[in-house]
Each structure stands twice: as structure tokens, then as C-alpha cells.
Design a protein around this motif. Structure first.
Motif, PDB file in Angstrom:
ATOM      1  N   ALA A  82       0.839  -1.211   0.000  1.00 51.02           N
ATOM      2  CA  ALA A  82       0.000   0.000   0.000  1.00 51.02           C
ATOM      3  C   ALA A  82       0.867   1.250   0.000  1.00 51.02           C
ATOM      4  N   ALA A  83       1.883   1.267   0.849  1.00 55.75           N
ATOM      5  CA  ALA A  83       2.776   2.433   0.888  1.00 55.75           C
ATOM      6  C   ALA A  83       3.539   2.582  -0.419  1.00 55.75           C
ATOM      7  N   ALA A  84       3.995   1.449  -0.992  1.00 50.82           N
ATOM      8  CA  ALA A  84       4.725   1.505  -2.266  1.00 50.82           C
ATOM      9  C   ALA A  84       3.847   2.087  -3.361  1.00 50.82           C
ATOM     10  N   TYR A  85       2.569   1.719  -3.347  1.00 46.26           N
ATOM     11  CA  TYR A  85       1.648   2.263  -4.357  1.00 46.26           C
ATOM     12  C   TYR A  85       1.561   3.778  -4.244  1.00 46.26           C
TER      13      TYR A  85
ATOM     14  N   HIS B  63       3.638   5.903  -2.765  1.00 43.27           N
ATOM     15  CA  HIS B  63       4.917   6.548  -3.086  1.00 43.27           C
ATOM     16  C   HIS B  63       5.087   6.644  -4.603  1.00 43.27           C
ATOM     17  N   GLY B  64       4.729   5.581  -5.321  1.00 48.67           N
ATOM     18  CA  GLY B  64       4.838   5.609  -6.777  1.00 48.67           C
ATOM     19  C   GLY B  64       3.888   6.618  -7.401  1.00 48.67           C
ATOM     20  N   TRP B  65       2.679   6.708  -6.826  1.00 51.39           N
ATOM     21  CA  TRP B  65       1.716   7.704  -7.344  1.00 51.39           C
ATOM     22  C   TRP B  65       2.252   9.125  -7.171  1.00 51.39           C
ATOM     23  N   ALA B  66       2.803   9.423  -5.999  1.00 46.04           N
ATOM     24  CA  ALA B  66       3.322  10.769  -5.747  1.00 46.04           C
ATOM     25  C   ALA B  66       4.491  11.088  -6.667  1.00 46.04           C
ATOM     26  N   ALA B  67       5.360  10.080  -6.892  1.00 46.57           N
ATOM     27  CA  ALA B  67       6.523  10.322  -7.753  1.00 46.57           C
ATOM     28  C   ALA B  67       6.115  10.628  -9.185  1.00 46.57           C
ATOM     29  N   GLY B  68       4.947  10.153  -9.589  1.00 43.40           N
ATOM     30  CA  GLY B  68       4.491  10.391 -10.956  1.00 43.40           C
ATOM     31  C   GLY B  68       3.756  11.708 -11.163  1.00 43.40           C
ATOM     32  N   LEU B  69       3.549  12.468 -10.092  1.00 40.91           N
ATOM     33  CA  LEU B  69       2.859  13.757 -10.227  1.00 40.91           C
ATOM     34  C   LEU B  69       3.778  14.783 -10.886  1.00 40.91           C
ATOM     35  N   PRO B  70       3.215  15.755 -11.595  1.00 43.90           N
ATOM     36  CA  PRO B  70       4.047  16.829 -12.144  1.00 43.90           C
ATOM     37  C   PRO B  70       4.756  17.578 -11.016  1.00 43.90           C
ATOM     38  N   PRO B  71       5.903  18.185 -11.308  1.00 46.31           N
ATOM     39  CA  PRO B  71       6.628  18.924 -10.261  1.00 46.31           C
ATOM     40  C   PRO B  71       5.756  20.029  -9.669  1.00 46.31           C
ATOM     41  N   ALA B  72       5.941  20.270  -8.399  1.00 47.42           N
ATOM     42  CA  ALA B  72       5.211  21.364  -7.741  1.00 47.42           C
ATOM     43  C   ALA B  72       5.702  22.697  -8.298  1.00 47.42           C
ATOM     44  N   PRO B  73       4.796  23.663  -8.467  1.00 41.34           N
ATOM     45  CA  PRO B  73       5.240  24.974  -8.959  1.00 41.34           C
ATOM     46  C   PRO B  73       6.165  25.651  -7.956  1.00 41.34           C
ATOM     47  N   THR B  74       7.117  26.401  -8.475  1.00 47.39           N
ATOM     48  CA  THR B  74       8.005  27.161  -7.596  1.00 47.39           C
ATOM     49  C   THR B  74       7.218  28.281  -6.935  1.00 47.39           C
TER      50      THR B  74
END
Length: 420
Positions: A192-195, A197-208
């Protein structure tokens, strides 16, 4: 160490929040992070994920003066994030509900000064078991209507806060710099945690920060533009499709009826000098009284004399209701008109339909006298013209022709023809 919360926390959709004010947006909270369990991308808020989709999980929240010892082996998942609170106390908020508990990060009565930046550690265990709707229980062994499994969730959570500036850094460092430090996955065990973490890593970069400031500026400019466009359209509607001069904008009183009926006449009157405007007001009041059959009342002479001399009306002539009672011998009665047309199926010309309706000419004419005595000659003229139009009712075009004939200077069409 202080314990801020220790008990059952309701979660829905596998979510619960810590917030200073506004609830966080899911993608905004996790964008640019490595971990997908504790989202801290929006200042003042934490977005916490759980294995349990719906139920009540065990949650303990602690705050420390210094960085606490490393998480013990009982915790299968451990992540850390920076946190910038907006208030000294934050709220624990379940999905779709109000605050469950207030979390005073700084003890009550303690001088906070500038709020510190915090480091937050989020620990979890049993997330895979919590992902099972029945929490590992056999649904065939549960009685019908037995929902106690929602309170007997196998996953547990620990949330720890400590001031970021209490470890590392130099004494002169700005505590707000801590908010720019990245999050970290310190331990990951469950699927569940791996899922997540993978979802968050695939999000577009946060705006500056600059991109966020620029986007907010653009939103404000667009909102300002839309507000100005709305005001312009509303003004066009109220002024008959043509923006008014600044002089017309300053006019108060009941003038929009005559505006919608004959905008050219309004512009012609507005262009005349104050003396002509006052003459128009008095003339319109006399015409209205004549049509109503009350122009020759001897006791009205002081009112007409005051208007001709440019002095205020005597008090007894400044109240149309009192004049009505004196003329007709009974007080006025107010009626309410209710349209029987279905919504959206009214007359094509509602103003014309209203003016064509039967009226009491005395009731319509009396406001013209008071209008003619207004201090602003333009307001006096426009209000008196409207009262006269209302008195003429279905014969209003006759009146509009007469006023242009009596005062050629206000006839815009004739003035343009003479110039040509």
C-alpha cells in the motif's frame, strides 16, 4: 514530549488532514514529493493517507521540543516532511467533517513570537491489512448489521512534530528556510505504501514559489477584468445600451425608467444647461398635472410659484401621499401586481407593457411636482419627465413629441441635421 491526540480517528477514502485553515488539495499536497503518505506541499496543511479506506484507525500525535529518537522497528512505514503552520494550534480534520481535535503545537499562554517551522514524522504499520475492507476478519463470520470491524482496524499511525530549527543549522538561520527542505522516505515495507509513493513520484513537479505568485497575480488580474466587464455590461443594461457620461452617472433618483424608454432624450437633456433643465422639469410637471386634471387647483398656486422662483417647495406640497389625500379626500392604497406569465414567457417589451397598463393619472402625476423641486436640475428634469410619461401612459409618444417641440435644444436628431 506532549501527547496532542491518542485515540480513534475516523477516515474516509483513506484520508485525514491536519490543517491550520484550509483543507489541502490532494495533488497539490503531494506534488514534487518523494513520499505519498504525508503530503505537505501546501503551507499550513498535511494530507495523511491510511491503509483503511473507511473506518476508525488508531492515531497518536506527539509534539517534541527536539528531534525525537528514530522510529522503532514496530513501524513499517516512516516518512518525514517539512511543515509550516499558519497558527500556533492546528486542527485534526476527518474527511467531510469538522475538526476532530485541536492540536496546540505551542502550549497555551506561551509567547509564540514568529511561528517556527516544523519537521513532521509520519509512521504507519499494518497498511496492507488495513487495505482489506474487513481488516482481516472473515465477513462470513460477521452477523448481519455488525459493523464493528470498522472500529477494529489493523493499521495504526503515529504523527510527530518538532521545531525544525532545534537541530542542525546555524543560530542565525531563518526558520522559514526549513520549509524548503525536502521530504524523505525513511522506511517502506507494505504494498500500500509503495503504491502511494509511486503515485506521488508520478505527479508533475510542484510549482516554484515565483510560479505560484505569478499564477495568483494572473488570477487576480483575470478576476479584476471579469469584474470590470460585468460592471460595464451591467451599466450598459441600466443605461439603455450606451455608456453614460460622468455627469449622468452622478444623477441620483428614479431616472432609469426614462433612460430605458428614450435614451436620446436623456442625452439631450443632459447636454442642456441647468436653466433649461429646470424649465423642462417644471414644464413636465405642469403637463402631467394637466393630463391628470389637477393643474387648475387654486390651492396649488404656492407650489407653482415656488418652482418658478427657484425656491424649495412649501412643506405641504413635498409629500405626494399627503397631496393625494387632499385632492381625492382619501389616503392612497398600495396594490401589488403579480404576473401570471410563466417565467421566461413575459412580454417582449416589459417596460412598454407596464406603461400601457391602466393607471390612476393623479397617482402618476403627483411625483412630478416633487421631482421638479429637486436641487439637482438634471435629476429634476429626468424624474419629472418620467412621472409625466407614466401619467400619459399609452399616450406617452405624444408627450415625447411635445417635449422635443417645446425644447428644440434637446432634440439630438434635429441638432445633428442642422449641423449637417
Amino acid at each position: 514530549m506532549r501527547v496532542l491526540f491518542d485515540g480513534k480517528a475516523p477516515v474516509d477514502y483513506g484520508q485525514i488532514y491536519v490543517t491550520s485553515r484550509e483543507l489541502p488539495n490532494m495533488e497539490g499536497a503531494f506534488a514534487g514529493q518523494a513520499n505519498g503518505l504525508c503530503g505537505a506541499g501546501q503551507p499550513g496543511a498535511l494530507f495523511l493517507m491510511t491503509g483503511t479506506h473507511s473506518g476508525r484507525v488508531d492515531l497518536r500525535i506527539e509534539v517534541y521540543d527536539d528531534e525525537p529518537p528514530a522510529a522503532t522497528d514496530e513501524w513499517e512505514e516512516v516518512v518525514e516532511v517539512p511543515f509550516l503552520p499558519k497558527d500556533a494550534a492546528v486542527d485534526l480534520v476527518p474527511w467531510g467533517d469538522g475538526p476532530l481535535a485541536q492540536l496546540p503545537l505551542i502550549p497555551e499562554g506561551q509567547d509564540t513570537g514568529r511561528l517556527p517551522a516544523y519537521r513532521v514524522r509520519y509512521c504507519a504499520t499494518g497498511m496492507d491489512a488495513g487495505s482489506d475492507p474487513f481488516g482481516g476478519l472473515d465477513p462470513d463470520e460477521l452477523d448481519d448489521g455488525d459493523y464493528t470491524y470498522m472500529d477494529r482496524r489493523p493499521d495504526r499511525y503515529l504523527l510527530c512534530f518538532w521545531p525544525e530549527g532545534s537541530t542542525g543549522g546555524d543560530p542565525g538561520d531563518d526558520p522559514s528556510d526549513a520549509g524548503t527542505r525536502t521530504d524523505a522516505i525513511l522506511r517502506q515495507t507494505s504494498r500500500a505504501a509503495a503504491y502511494w509513493h509511486g503515485w506521488a513520484a508520478g505527479l508533475p513537479p510542484a510549482p516554484t514559489l515565483w510560479e505560484q505568485v505569478e499564477a495568483e497575480q494572473l488570477r487576480r488580474l483575470e478576476r479584476k477584468r471579469r469584474d470590470e466587464e460585468y460592471r460595464r455590461r451591467d451599466e450598459l443594461r441600466r443605461w439603455g445600451g450606451r455608456l453614460p457620461t460622468e455627469r449622468l452617472r452622478q444623477v441620483r433618483g428614479n431616472v432609469h425608467g426614462i433612460v430605458l424608454l428614450d435614451r436620446d432624450l436623456v442625452d439631450g437633456v443632459a447636454a442642456a444647461d441647468a436653466a433649461i433643465q429646470r424649465q423642462i422639469a417644471i414644464w413636465a410637471a405642469r403637463q402631467a398635472f394637466t393630463v391628470a386634471g389637477i393643474a387648475d387647483l387654486d390651492w396649488m398656486t404656492p407650489a407653482w410659484t415656488a418652482l418658478d422662483r427657484g425656491v424649495p417647495l412649501p412643506a405641504e406640497f413635498a409629500d405626494p401621499r399627503a397631496l393625494w389625500t387632499r385632492i381625492l379626500g382619501e389616503p392612497p392604497v398600495t396594490f401589488s401586481i403579480v404576473s401570471l406569465h410563466p417565467a421566461g414567457f413575459g412580454p417582449a417589451d416589459p417596460l412598454g407593457a407596464a406603461l400601457d397598463a391602466p393607471v390612476n393619472p393623479v397617482a402618476m402625476a403627483l411625483p412630478a411636482l416633487v421631482a421638479a423641486g429637486e436641487a439637482d436640475p438634471l435629476q429634476a428634469a429626468l424624474e419629472a419627465l418620467w412621472a409625466a410619461v407614466s401619467t400619459y401612459a399609452a399616450r406617452r409618444n405624444e408627450f415625447l413629441t411635445d417635449v422635443r417641440r417645446a425644447f428644440p435644444v434637446i432634440d439630438i436628431d434635429r441638432a445633428e441635421e442642422s449641423l449637417a
